[in-house]
Write an enzyme that holds these catalytic residues in place. Structure first.
Site, mmCIF file in Angstrom:
data_model
loop_
_atom_site.group_PDB
_atom_site.id
_atom_site.type_symbol
_atom_site.label_atom_id
_atom_site.label_comp_id
_atom_site.label_asym_id
_atom_site.label_seq_id
_atom_site.Cartn_x
_atom_site.Cartn_y
_atom_site.Cartn_z
ATOM 1 N NE ARG A 6 10.886 -38.486 -24.210
ATOM 2 C CZ ARG A 6 11.090 -39.802 -24.327
ATOM 3 N NH1 ARG A 6 11.977 -40.243 -25.198
ATOM 4 N NH2 ARG A 6 10.413 -40.647 -23.594
ATOM 5 C CE LYS A 66 1.341 -16.920 -29.272
ATOM 6 N NZ LYS A 66 0.158 -16.043 -29.432
ATOM 7 C CD GLU A 121 -1.224 -10.898 -38.206
ATOM 8 O OE1 GLU A 121 -0.684 -10.123 -37.375
ATOM 9 O OE2 GLU A 121 -2.004 -11.807 -37.865
ATOM 10 C CE LYS A 178 5.219 -13.101 -34.038
ATOM 11 N NZ LYS A 178 4.333 -13.969 -34.849
ATOM 12 C CD GLU A 181 0.568 -14.772 -26.202
ATOM 13 O OE1 GLU A 181 -0.484 -15.291 -25.806
ATOM 14 O OE2 GLU A 181 0.887 -14.701 -27.400
ATOM 15 N NE ARG A 203 4.872 -14.348 -28.799
ATOM 16 C CZ ARG A 203 5.596 -15.335 -29.319
ATOM 17 N NH1 ARG A 203 6.663 -15.776 -28.688
ATOM 18 N NH2 ARG A 203 5.255 -15.881 -30.468
ATOM 19 C CG ASN A 222 -2.182 -12.542 -28.748
ATOM 20 O OD1 ASN A 222 -1.644 -13.118 -29.692
ATOM 21 N ND2 ASN A 222 -1.992 -12.916 -27.492
ATOM 22 C CG HIS A 261 -4.558 -12.321 -33.400
ATOM 23 N ND1 HIS A 261 -4.129 -11.081 -33.818
ATOM 24 C CD2 HIS A 261 -3.907 -13.227 -34.189
ATOM 25 C CE1 HIS A 261 -3.262 -11.225 -34.806
ATOM 26 N NE2 HIS A 261 -3.115 -12.509 -35.055
ATOM 27 C CG HIS A 296 -7.683 -16.538 -33.407
ATOM 28 N ND1 HIS A 296 -6.699 -16.809 -32.491
ATOM 29 C CD2 HIS A 296 -7.034 -16.337 -34.578
ATOM 30 C CE1 HIS A 296 -5.513 -16.766 -33.066
ATOM 31 N NE2 HIS A 296 -5.689 -16.488 -34.342
ATOM 32 C CG HIS A 307 -4.834 -15.488 -39.656
ATOM 33 N ND1 HIS A 307 -5.341 -15.922 -38.449
ATOM 34 C CD2 HIS A 307 -3.831 -14.616 -39.360
ATOM 35 C CE1 HIS A 307 -4.682 -15.333 -37.463
ATOM 36 N NE2 HIS A 307 -3.761 -14.542 -37.986
#
Length: 284
Positions: A115, A137, A179, A216, A226, A230, A234, A237, A241, A257
């Site tokens: 947990r 993230k 980035e 960031k 997000e 935020r 992206n 992305h 992606h 990436h």
């Protein structure tokens, strides 16, 4: 060394950051330390990290195969099993030493094991230093979908040492550079004017890493999960992606990436311009 203080954790820079890391590893608090590495960081980065850690806590190394193709539930299962076999408990700590795959997967493993146990990010690629290790993230790829499973969970600390960049080929640096460009485009046009005129081999990585992390963190602290602002992180992305996933599944030479995100930014910018949502400015 500069320290960026966030709501629940700090980002430390440069070699003196290891003093902060060592002082954080208190035997009375953590029962055991696990360092998650891949084949590359085990060889090129782990010795440097261990030489700078002075702790009485037992340290176990868990090594994974490198690459985005291993950022999946099967690898998580292997790590969960290793943690269990090596006696990890709820007071254990995971240090993720690696690039974006190790940062994303290692954090996801930590926040789901028993947990949730504490984890620290020690990013070793330019991409992970300016993006993946910061912001909380976490996630893995699932059934061909990029970052399909994951959560938001902040690390206890992030330690960024630019010395690790010396272990990278130029292609990896250019991937991370995408980035840095993104952060300038979405938040700091003045920095973009400076950056676009610089020669890639002469870039001061230490400065631009700090610049990206500051941007960031500023955005993430306003919107940790997000729901609003935020989402600008992206940029590039959504399409990037999809492009990255296609090449990962179809090609023997997948795109990195940052390479996919660069294509995504160009494509999304063109689409926005065509829809008159982006005003082109001819920078002098």
């Amino acid at each position: 060394m500069q320290t960026i203080q966030a709501t629940n954790y700090s980002v430390f820079f440069n070699e003196t950051g290891y003093e902060k890391l060592a002082s954080y590893l208190v035997p009375t608090y953590y029962s055991k330390i696990f360092i998650l590495v891949d084949e590359n960081t085990s060889q090129y980065c782990l010795p440097h990290l261990l030489n700078n850690l002075a702790t009485e806590i037992e340290i176990e190394i868990i090594e994974l195969e490198e690459g985005e193709s291993h950022k999946n539930i099967a690898t998580c299962t292997e790590v969960w099993a290793a943690l269990s076999e090596l006696g990890a408990d709820r007071k254990s700590l995971i240090i993720n030493l690696g690039g974006g795959v190790i940062s994303d997967l290692g954090g996801f493993v930590a926040c789901t094991f028993k947990r949730g146990i504490d984890f620290i990010q020690v990013p070793t690629t330019l991409l992970s230093q300016v993006d993946a290790s910061v912001g909380g993230k976490l996630g893995i790829d699932f059934h061909g979908f990029k970052n399909h499973l994951g959560s938001f969970q902040l690390p206890k600390r992030v330690f960024i040492d630019p010395v690790f960049l010396k272990t990278l080929p130029e292609r990896e640096l250019r991937s991370g550079f995408a980035e840095i460009i993104k952060h300038c485009l979405i938040q700091d046009p003045n920095a973009w004017q400076v950056l676009r005129k610089l020669d890639f081999p002469d870039l001061d990585w230490y400065y631009w890493i700090q610049h990206s992390v500051n941007i960031k963190e500023h955005i993430v602290l306003q919107d940790p999960t997000e729901k609003g602002i935020r989402k600008i992180l992206n940029f590039g992305h959504t399409l990037g992606h999809a492009i990255e996933t296609f090449f990962l599944n179809q090609s023997k030479k997948p795109l990195l990436h940052g390479e996919a995100i660069a294509v995504g930014m160009i494509t999304e910018a063109f689409m926005a311009y065509e829809k008159k949502l982006w005003i082109y400015r001819d920078w002098e």
